[in-house]
Design a protein around this motif. Structure first.
Motif, PDB file in Angstrom:
ATOM      1  N   GLY A  66      -0.330 -10.724  -0.442  1.00 13.04           N
ATOM      2  CA  GLY A  66      -1.430 -10.684  -1.409  1.00 13.04           C
ATOM      3  C   GLY A  66      -2.400 -11.844  -1.293  1.00 13.04           C
ATOM      4  O   GLY A  66      -3.349 -11.932  -2.057  1.00 13.04           O
ATOM      5  N   ASP A  67      -2.191 -12.739  -0.344  1.00 14.35           N
ATOM      6  CA  ASP A  67      -3.096 -13.887  -0.149  1.00 14.35           C
ATOM      7  C   ASP A  67      -4.156 -13.484   0.870  1.00 14.35           C
ATOM      8  O   ASP A  67      -4.135 -13.906   2.030  1.00 14.35           O
ATOM      9  N   LEU A  68      -5.090 -12.666   0.421  1.00 11.57           N
ATOM     10  CA  LEU A  68      -6.062 -12.047   1.316  1.00 11.57           C
ATOM     11  C   LEU A  68      -6.934 -13.052   2.052  1.00 11.57           C
ATOM     12  O   LEU A  68      -7.337 -12.820   3.195  1.00 11.57           O
ATOM     13  N   ASP A  69      -7.247 -14.177   1.419  1.00 12.59           N
ATOM     14  CA  ASP A  69      -8.114 -15.179   2.042  1.00 12.59           C
ATOM     15  C   ASP A  69      -7.333 -16.347   2.635  1.00 12.59           C
ATOM     16  O   ASP A  69      -7.923 -17.345   3.032  1.00 12.59           O
ATOM     17  N   ASN A  70      -6.011 -16.234   2.655  1.00  8.26           N
ATOM     18  CA  ASN A  70      -5.167 -17.311   3.185  1.00  8.26           C
ATOM     19  C   ASN A  70      -5.513 -18.667   2.578  1.00  8.26           C
ATOM     20  O   ASN A  70      -5.651 -19.656   3.283  1.00  8.26           O
ATOM     21  N   ASP A  71      -5.653 -18.685   1.249  1.00  3.88           N
ATOM     22  CA  ASP A  71      -5.998 -19.935   0.576  1.00  3.88           C
ATOM     23  C   ASP A  71      -4.796 -20.606  -0.079  1.00  3.88           C
ATOM     24  O   ASP A  71      -4.930 -21.578  -0.797  1.00  3.88           O
ATOM     25  N   LEU A  72      -3.592 -20.097   0.208  1.00  9.00           N
ATOM     26  CA  LEU A  72      -2.364 -20.708  -0.278  1.00  9.00           C
ATOM     27  C   LEU A  72      -1.670 -21.351   0.918  1.00  9.00           C
ATOM     28  O   LEU A  72      -1.403 -20.681   1.917  1.00  9.00           O
ATOM     29  N   ILE A  73      -1.408 -22.639   0.817  1.00  9.33           N
ATOM     30  CA  ILE A  73      -0.683 -23.313   1.887  1.00  9.33           C
ATOM     31  C   ILE A  73       0.612 -23.868   1.310  1.00  9.33           C
ATOM     32  O   ILE A  73       0.732 -24.041   0.095  1.00  9.33           O
TER      33      ILE A  73
END
Length: 121
Positions: A66-73
């Motif tokens: 669900g992290d479509l923009d890959n903004d979770l690291i």
């Protein structure tokens, strides 16, 4: 004066006597909770630390969807006891994070392959 970084902290107990193992997440008061976090500020830190009863385990990485923009690291402490997520809150989305642990005695690590970066001549 800058605002402090938002922080949500949890502890995690893993009952490996059950199949599949049961994860219980606790808030800072020691009460069981879902571990869900609503992020409203950039670079919010979300930390999950294994409790003493699960110290024979270590985090090996999450399964994220669900992290479509890959903004979770995320990063994992050297001892594997804490996994830290940083959410940039750049888009509105619902991210699912499944915590993944493994026994310290059963984790295999490869030799040291390297990625060598050089400027193109």
């Amino acid at each position: 004066m800058s605002n402090p970084t938002p922080l949500s902290q949890f502890t995690v107990s893993v009952n490996t006597e059950e199949t599949p193992p049961r994860y219980t997440i606790y808030d800072t008061s020691g009460n069981p909770t879902s571990g869900n976090v609503t992020v409203t500020e950039s670079n919010t830190l979300i930390m999950y630390t294994l409790r003493e009863d699960s110290s024979e385990l270590q985090f090996v990485g999450p399964i994220i969807s669900g992290d479509l923009d890959n903004d979770l690291i995320y990063s994992i402490t050297e001892d594997g006891q804490t996994i830290i997520f940083v959410d940039s809150d750049s888009t509105t989305e619902n991210i699912c994070m499944k915590l993944v642990t493994a026994p310290k005695s059963s984790v295999y690590t490869s030799q040291d392959p390297q990625i060598i970066n050089r400027k193109k001549s």
